[in-house]
Motif scaffolding. Structure first.
Motif, PDB file in Angstrom:
ATOM      1  N   VAL A   1       1.077  -1.324   0.202  1.00 46.27           N
ATOM      2  CA  VAL A   1       0.270  -0.095  -0.560  1.00 46.27           C
ATOM      3  C   VAL A   1       1.260   1.415  -0.033  1.00 46.27           C
ATOM      4  O   VAL A   1       0.409   2.558  -0.415  1.00 46.27           O
ATOM      5  CB  VAL A   1      -0.492   0.095   1.351  1.00 46.27           C
TER       6      VAL A   1
ATOM      7  N   GLN B   1      -8.906  -4.281 -11.086  1.00 49.36           N
ATOM      8  CA  GLN B   1      -8.961  -3.867  -9.723  1.00 49.36           C
ATOM      9  C   GLN B   1      -9.328  -2.398  -8.968  1.00 49.36           C
ATOM     10  O   GLN B   1      -8.085  -2.234  -9.064  1.00 49.36           O
ATOM     11  CB  GLN B   1      -9.318  -4.665  -8.742  1.00 49.36           C
ATOM     12  N   SER B   2      -9.950  -2.144  -8.635  1.00 49.66           N
ATOM     13  CA  SER B   2     -10.349  -0.197  -8.354  1.00 49.66           C
ATOM     14  C   SER B   2     -10.554  -1.098  -6.487  1.00 49.66           C
ATOM     15  O   SER B   2     -11.043  -1.166  -6.178  1.00 49.66           O
ATOM     16  CB  SER B   2     -11.676   0.237  -8.200  1.00 49.66           C
ATOM     17  N   SER B   3      -9.918   0.364  -5.873  1.00 51.98           N
ATOM     18  CA  SER B   3      -9.983   0.219  -4.572  1.00 51.98           C
ATOM     19  C   SER B   3     -11.370   0.391  -3.881  1.00 51.98           C
ATOM     20  O   SER B   3     -11.512  -0.117  -2.526  1.00 51.98           O
ATOM     21  CB  SER B   3      -8.650   0.871  -3.551  1.00 51.98           C
TER      22      SER B   3
ATOM     23  N   GLN C   1      -7.979  -2.801   2.809  1.00 51.26           N
ATOM     24  CA  GLN C   1      -9.437  -2.551   1.430  1.00 51.26           C
ATOM     25  C   GLN C   1      -8.055  -2.646   0.228  1.00 51.26           C
ATOM     26  O   GLN C   1      -7.963  -3.542  -0.842  1.00 51.26           O
ATOM     27  CB  GLN C   1     -10.725  -1.811   1.537  1.00 51.26           C
ATOM     28  N   VAL C   2      -7.145  -1.926   0.657  1.00 54.05           N
ATOM     29  CA  VAL C   2      -6.307  -1.785  -0.411  1.00 54.05           C
ATOM     30  C   VAL C   2      -5.188  -2.412  -0.699  1.00 54.05           C
ATOM     31  O   VAL C   2      -4.581  -3.097  -2.283  1.00 54.05           O
ATOM     32  CB  VAL C   2      -4.943  -0.169  -0.069  1.00 54.05           C
TER      33      VAL C   2
ATOM     34  N   THR D   1      -7.588  -5.177  -2.419  1.00 52.71           N
ATOM     35  CA  THR D   1      -6.953  -4.684  -3.946  1.00 52.71           C
ATOM     36  C   THR D   1      -6.298  -5.511  -4.736  1.00 52.71           C
ATOM     37  O   THR D   1      -6.016  -5.766  -5.778  1.00 52.71           O
ATOM     38  CB  THR D   1      -7.777  -3.185  -4.424  1.00 52.71           C
TER      39      THR D   1
ATOM     40  N   ASN E   1      -5.362   1.686 -11.780  1.00 58.00           N
ATOM     41  CA  ASN E   1      -5.079   1.495 -10.530  1.00 58.00           C
ATOM     42  C   ASN E   1      -4.073   1.254  -9.300  1.00 58.00           C
ATOM     43  O   ASN E   1      -4.696   0.558  -8.194  1.00 58.00           O
ATOM     44  CB  ASN E   1      -6.593   0.876  -9.785  1.00 58.00           C
ATOM     45  N   ASN E   2      -2.884   1.875 -10.218  1.00 60.15           N
ATOM     46  CA  ASN E   2      -1.868   1.576  -9.142  1.00 60.15           C
ATOM     47  C   ASN E   2      -1.151   2.447  -9.967  1.00 60.15           C
ATOM     48  O   ASN E   2      -1.241   3.162 -11.016  1.00 60.15           O
ATOM     49  CB  ASN E   2      -1.363  -0.051  -9.332  1.00 60.15           C
TER      50      ASN E   2
END
Length: 341
Positions: free
Chosen positions: A41, A211-213, A233-234, A237, A266-267
């Motif tokens: 993260v 995938q989105s957080s 959560q992250v 993901t 998404n990263n």
């Protein structure tokens, strides 16, 4: 810390922690999220850590203190990170008859749920596409109820293909001779691909939405989240993203075509996910020809670049730009490429 006043000692302790975290982040691209999800993260905060270390460096430099060496060394060790965050050279735009352009944009369902006050977001996006006239257009979060029909373009999944998830589509001015989807398990996200023919060359284009957080940009809502929940959560993901990337790599390995990868990862460029997708045979078109921060996501705290166009080493990157338009929570990106022979 001899010779420092109490206040300066506290500042240097904070400086040391920030420098240590940035140093740790340098190894994150090599650590699979499935092993250390919580640690991974940290990659999201790299732009902030770089900015803070620059501030500390300037602070100690202005005071002519040797403590400036700490942040200076850590920043120099991660010079490539600086280049990922901010491109110091001016935008490169080289005209060539063999050029073609690729544009990627997360359109956020054309503002279907009224996130933006404008009532003409879809029309504005259509006008933008018309003005930019990309040869290849990759859209993410493309809504099933708002289908586009663009003149002079072939398309895949613009009308939605049976058995393939909606959300991503590809338009191309070049003929599409093959197409398909990588269906990610247990999610609405997927990746699609097309093989296009430009003169005598067949080129594969991938369009990702990893995938989105689910973490938005609203500051007040973020305040309501506990740090533990956010990390969990992250982390989950990033684990899902790793599985999705592994599916992509297995699929890509079966193709011999020159490849372009676009989309919303998404990263960030400091992550394991980015490093694995990029591999040794693709190059980041922003790093090649962009300038400035190159932010692609409207995050209030610091510039975030999570949308990418990666191109095979056989392509020459003759241009790149980020379009500063408020039509989504993302900004469109566009690159100009030439296939070298």
């Amino acid at each position: 810390m001899k010779g420092l006043k109490f206040g300066s000692k506290i500042i240097f302790l904070i400086n040391s922690l920030v420098a240590f975290l940035l140093l740790i982040s340098y190894i994150l691209p090599f650590i699979p999220p499935k092993r250390f999800a919580t640690l991974s993260v940290l990659s999201l905060g790299v732009p902030l850590l770089i900015s803070l270390n620059v501030i500390f460096l300037i602070y100690w430099l202005l005071r002519v203190k040797k403590q400036m060496i700490l942040s200076l060394v850590v920043l120099l060790l991660g010079w490539s990170y600086m280049n990922s965050m901010y491109k110091f050279s001016s935008s490169l735009q080289i005209e060539d008859d063999a050029n073609f352009s690729v544009m990627s944009f997360n359109v956020r369902l054309f503002n279907k749920f009224g996130w933006l006050p404008s009532k003409t977001v879809k029309d504005s996006i259509l006008a933008l596409i018309s003005d930019e006239a990309p040869d290849v257009l990759c859209l993410q979060e493309y809504p099933i109820s708002e289908r586009l029909k663009l003149k002079h373009y072939y398309s895949f999944n613009a009308e939605y293909s049976k058995g393939i998830k909606g959300g991503q589509t590809i338009f191309s001015k070049f003929p599409i001779v093959n197409s398909g989807s990588l269906e990610f398990p247990n999610t609405y996200n997927n990746a699609i691909f097309v093989d296009i023919v430009k003169q005598k060359d067949t080129i594969r284009i991938y369009n990702f939405h990893l995938q989105s957080s689910g973490i938005g940009v609203d500051v007040e809502k973020l305040k309501e989240e506990t740090s533990g929940h956010l990390f969990k959560q992250v982390g989950a993901t990033f684990k899902a993203q790793q599985e999705q990337v592994e599916l992509f790599l297995a699929h890509k390995a079966k193709s011999n075509y020159k490849t372009i990868v676009t989309g919303d990862f998404n990263n960030t460029a400091y992550s394991y996910i980015y490093r694995k997708i990029k591999g040794d045979d693709l190059k980041d078109t922003f790093k090649q020809a962009g300038n400035g921060f190159g932010r692609t996501y409207n995050f209030k705290f610091f510039p975030m670049r999570i949308d990418f166009i990666l191109a095979d080493e056989d392509f020459t990157v003759n241009g790149f730009k980020t379009l500063d338009v408020e039509l989504s929570d993302h900004y469109p990106i566009k690159t100009t490429l030439k296939l070298s022979h």
